[in-house]
Design a protein around this motif. Structure first.
Motif, mmCIF file in Angstrom:
data_model
loop_
_atom_site.group_PDB
_atom_site.id
_atom_site.type_symbol
_atom_site.label_atom_id
_atom_site.label_comp_id
_atom_site.label_asym_id
_atom_site.label_seq_id
_atom_site.Cartn_x
_atom_site.Cartn_y
_atom_site.Cartn_z
ATOM 1 N N ALA A 69 16.069 21.233 57.367
ATOM 2 C CA ALA A 69 15.770 22.633 57.065
ATOM 3 C C ALA A 69 16.582 23.562 57.965
ATOM 4 C CB ALA A 69 14.281 22.910 57.237
ATOM 5 N N GLY A 72 20.242 23.233 56.868
ATOM 6 C CA GLY A 72 20.451 23.604 55.473
ATOM 7 C C GLY A 72 20.996 25.003 55.276
ATOM 8 N N SER A 73 20.752 25.893 56.221
ATOM 9 C CA SER A 73 21.254 27.256 56.085
ATOM 10 C C SER A 73 22.723 27.388 56.468
ATOM 11 C CB SER A 73 20.411 28.210 56.933
ATOM 12 O OG SER A 73 20.479 27.829 58.294
ATOM 13 N N SER A 74 23.265 26.414 57.198
ATOM 14 C CA SER A 74 24.647 26.527 57.645
ATOM 15 C C SER A 74 25.565 25.417 57.140
ATOM 16 C CB SER A 74 24.702 26.570 59.177
ATOM 17 O OG SER A 74 24.132 25.396 59.704
ATOM 18 N N ASP A 76 26.625 22.812 53.859
ATOM 19 C CA ASP A 76 26.451 22.620 52.419
ATOM 20 C C ASP A 76 25.826 21.255 52.133
ATOM 21 O OD1 ASP A 76 28.639 21.072 53.093
ATOM 22 O OD2 ASP A 76 29.737 21.514 51.254
ATOM 23 N N TYR A 77 25.495 21.008 50.877
ATOM 24 C CA TYR A 77 24.769 19.778 50.549
ATOM 25 C C TYR A 77 25.586 18.520 50.807
ATOM 26 C CZ TYR A 77 27.257 18.956 46.166
ATOM 27 O OH TYR A 77 28.218 18.676 45.236
ATOM 28 N N ASN A 159 12.239 25.112 50.040
ATOM 29 C CA ASN A 159 12.712 26.465 50.331
ATOM 30 C C ASN A 159 12.555 26.840 51.793
ATOM 31 O OD1 ASN A 159 13.388 27.058 47.599
ATOM 32 N ND2 ASN A 159 11.191 27.206 47.178
ATOM 33 N N SER A 161 14.545 26.311 54.348
ATOM 34 C CA SER A 161 15.736 26.849 54.991
ATOM 35 C C SER A 161 15.986 28.296 54.579
ATOM 36 C CB SER A 161 16.962 25.985 54.647
ATOM 37 O OG SER A 161 17.191 26.009 53.253
ATOM 38 N N ASP A 162 15.524 28.698 53.391
ATOM 39 C CA ASP A 162 15.686 30.096 52.980
ATOM 40 C C ASP A 162 14.828 31.014 53.806
ATOM 41 O OD1 ASP A 162 17.343 29.125 51.058
ATOM 42 O OD2 ASP A 162 15.840 29.207 49.450
#
Length: 162
Positions: A69, A72-74, A76-77, A159, A161-162
């Motif tokens: 998490a 995940g914000s920095s 990519d998958y 959600n 990381s959002d």
């Protein structure tokens, strides 16, 4: 299988069906890992510390979810897939350094310092879960797991990381 699934998951953009296959394999392998590791930890742990070692798997799962998490914000998958593959590959290498476990017998408990009376009490406590006296607790546990999964925790974690 888990490492291969993580790496195969990087090909999702190339083929939808490869992504479905990769995520299916990943679900099976992560389910196997999350059910086998706690049993093995408890099996190889010293008898008096089994409760502590049994909960280490849950601690690792929470740390892993938090790590993904956070990253995940920095990342990519594809980067997250490489991180997941590297963790499972590290597990694949480190399993060779774990001592082989032996089944618990009365002789092994006596060699650990337990008396014959306490070993017979310990062996008497290893009853099957398929008994009428455990039915109420088993039903409550199953219902708690059902409500946990269908309460929306998956959506919250997705959600996070959002």
């Amino acid at each position: 299988m888990a490492t291969t699934s993580w790496l195969l998951n990087c090909a999702v953009k190339k083929s939808f069906w490869v992504g479905v296959l990769a995520r299916g394999m990943l679900g099976v392998s992560m389910g196997a890992i999350s059910s086998i590791i706690p049993m093995f930890l408890v099996e190889i742990a010293p008898f008096e510390n089994r409760g502590f070692f049994g909960s280490l798997n849950q601690v690792g799962a929470v740390i892993g979810q938090g790590l993904f998490a956070f990253l995940g914000s920095s990342v990519d998958y594809v980067g997250l897939n490489y991180i997941g593959a590297s963790i499972t590959f590290l597990q694949l290498l480190l399993i060779w350094f774990v001592q082989e476990s032996l089944p618990i017998t009365q002789e092994s408990l006596i060699s650990e310092g337990f008396t014959e009376t306490s070993t017979s009490q310990i062996n008497a406590n290893h009853n099957s879960i398929c008994q009428k006296k455990y039915l109420n607790g088993l039903i409550v546990s199953i219902m708690l797991l059902f409500f946990l999964q269908f309460s929306g925790i998956g959506g919250i974690l997705t959600n996070l990381s959002d």
